[in-house]
Design an enzyme around this catalytic site. Structure first.
Site, PDB file in Angstrom:
ATOM      1  CG  HIS A  34      -0.288  -0.173   2.086  1.00  0.00           C
ATOM      2  ND1 HIS A  34       0.807   0.476   2.930  1.00  0.00           N
ATOM      3  CD2 HIS A  34      -0.376  -0.736   3.784  1.00  0.00           C
ATOM      4  CE1 HIS A  34       1.250   0.092   4.331  1.00  0.00           C
ATOM      5  NE2 HIS A  34       0.371  -0.994   4.328  1.00  0.00           N
ATOM      6  CG  HIS A  37       4.252  -1.375   1.876  1.00  0.00           C
ATOM      7  ND1 HIS A  37       2.919  -1.963   1.885  1.00  0.00           N
ATOM      8  CD2 HIS A  37       4.764  -1.581   3.039  1.00  0.00           C
ATOM      9  CE1 HIS A  37       2.082  -3.117   2.973  1.00  0.00           C
ATOM     10  NE2 HIS A  37       3.653  -3.120   3.954  1.00  0.00           N
ATOM     11  CD  GLN A  61       7.249 -11.530  10.851  1.00  0.00           C
ATOM     12  OE1 GLN A  61       8.335 -11.364  10.298  1.00  0.00           O
ATOM     13  NE2 GLN A  61       6.401 -10.334  10.487  1.00  0.00           N
ATOM     14  CB  ILE A 178       1.766   6.464   4.668  1.00  0.00           C
ATOM     15  CG1 ILE A 178       2.735   6.760   4.326  1.00  0.00           C
ATOM     16  CG2 ILE A 178       0.313   6.746   3.990  1.00  0.00           C
ATOM     17  CD1 ILE A 178       3.394   7.877   4.694  1.00  0.00           C
ATOM     18  CG  MET A 186      -2.684   3.766   4.371  1.00  0.00           C
ATOM     19  SD  MET A 186      -1.392   4.185   2.590  1.00  0.00           S
ATOM     20  CE  MET A 186      -2.984   5.358   2.419  1.00  0.00           C
ATOM     21  CB  SER A 187      -2.498  -2.238   8.121  1.00  0.00           C
ATOM     22  OG  SER A 187      -1.971  -3.497   8.471  1.00  0.00           O
TER      23      SER A 187
END
Ligand SMILES: Nc1ncnc2c1ncn2[C@@H]1O[C@H](COP(=O)(O)OP(=O)(O)OP(=O)(O)O)[C@@H](O)[C@H]1O
Ligand SMILES: CC(C)(CO)[C@@H](O)C(=O)[O-]
Ligand code: BAL
Length: 281
Positions: A34, A37, A61, A178, A186-187
């Site tokens: 997104h 990045h 992880q 962002i 954003m994620s």
């Protein structure tokens, strides 16, 4: 834009560039890209000549197998975004390439007390997995600089501790969060939010902003109490933690004179767990 699936092919590409004195930046990601990045890619371009973006959904992880299974992997879309952004090369290995001995490979380093707080408390072993893969990526690329997002505030601290542990000469650059126009960070996981979840998810940035705006007016306990109250009447939202912490150790903040303070939050919104933070000072 070049695309590599093996460490050997990536190394062969980077060697002559390094020999010619080019500065190399690494932008590690798990894909489903997104504009957050892309901001890392843009900042990398300001700090280096050759930008390598890695896309690898790292199994070690993840503490919740369902989270790993449903992690979005829109690879064609990711490659198109990186190409448009002017990224030089993409490294997208498979699990065998990164873990030839299997994902159960032995790894444990001392990351300090902050490893076990906040995200580390809710995702046990998470930062061992993160530092394990980031070390492998650093070894594969040997970058001059590496870009990480402030959205994963604790991750940046852990990576800096890992760097210190191995005495790696890599400059870590932390990039600002962002956000969508309404404030949501954003994620990649935002894609899982239903329409109602998407509305409810705003509580994270709103409660953090409240703390930043009212920092001088109340005690830490009172501020945290008021921030937590934002979550009280929201059906389907479950708060994991909301804290005001010292920016360098993530221990609970004690005095307002502290040189660095950050408010951090994690909450499940519907079935999706989100994190966010804002630096107070
Ligand atoms: N909104 C954002 N602004 C700036 N950097 C970000 C943002 N979201 C992610 N990043 C950074 O991008 C890098 C790769 O993150 P990652 O691929 O896990 O994406 P993500 O959106 O954080 O995904 P998720 O939170 O769902 O795991 C990390 O350094 C992360 O901190
Ligand atoms: C740094 C990272 C790429 C390691 O898998 C990941 O934790 C992420 O995307 O933030
Ligand atoms: N951006 C952090 C990666 C993770 O949630 O596993």
């Amino acid at each position: 834009m070049e695309v590599f699936k093996t460490k050997a092919a990536l190394k062969a590409y980077l060697e002559p560039l390094k020999a010619a004195g080019k500065k190399i930046a690494l932008v590690p990601t798990m894909g489903a890209l997104h504009n957050g990045h892309i901001s890392l890619i843009k900042l990398a371009q300001e700090n280096a000549d050759v930008i390598v973006c890695s896309i690898f959904v790292n199994p070690t992880q993840f503490t919740d197998p369902k989270d790993l299974e449903k992690y979005p992997r829109p690879i064609e879309h990711d490659l198109a975004m990186l190409n448009t952004a002017g990224c030089s090369a993409v490294f997208m290995p498979n699990v065998e390439e990164m873990y030839p001995e299997g994902a159960g490979e032995n790894w444990h380093i001392n990351l300090g007390n902050a490893e076990f707080l906040l995200e580390g408390a809710f995702r046990k072993g998470h930062y061992q997995g993160v530092t394990q893969i980031v070390k492998k990526l650093f070894d594969a690329v040997e970058p001059d600089v590496a870009m990480f997002g402030q959205k994963d505030y604790q991750q940046v601290l852990m990576i800096k501790n890992m760097l210190e542990h191995f005495k790696l000469p890599i400059n870590i650059i932390t990039c600002p969060i962002i956000r969508e126009d309404d404030g949501l960070a954003m994620s990649s996981r935002n894609i899982h939010l239903s329409k109602t979840d998407r509305k409810n998810a705003l509580v994270l940035s709103k409660s953090l902003q409240y703390v930043v705006d009212n920092f001088q007016s109340y005690s830490f306990d009172e501020l945290v109490k008021q921030a937590k109250a934002f979550y009280n009447d929201l059906e389907g939202v479950e708060l994991d933690y909301f804290t005001i912490a010292k920016g360098d150790t993530l221990q609970p903040a004690e005095t307002k004179e502290e040189k660095s303070l950050v408010a951090l939050v994690a909450a499940k919104v519907g079935a999706t767990r989100l994190i966010d933070n804002m630096i107070i000072k």
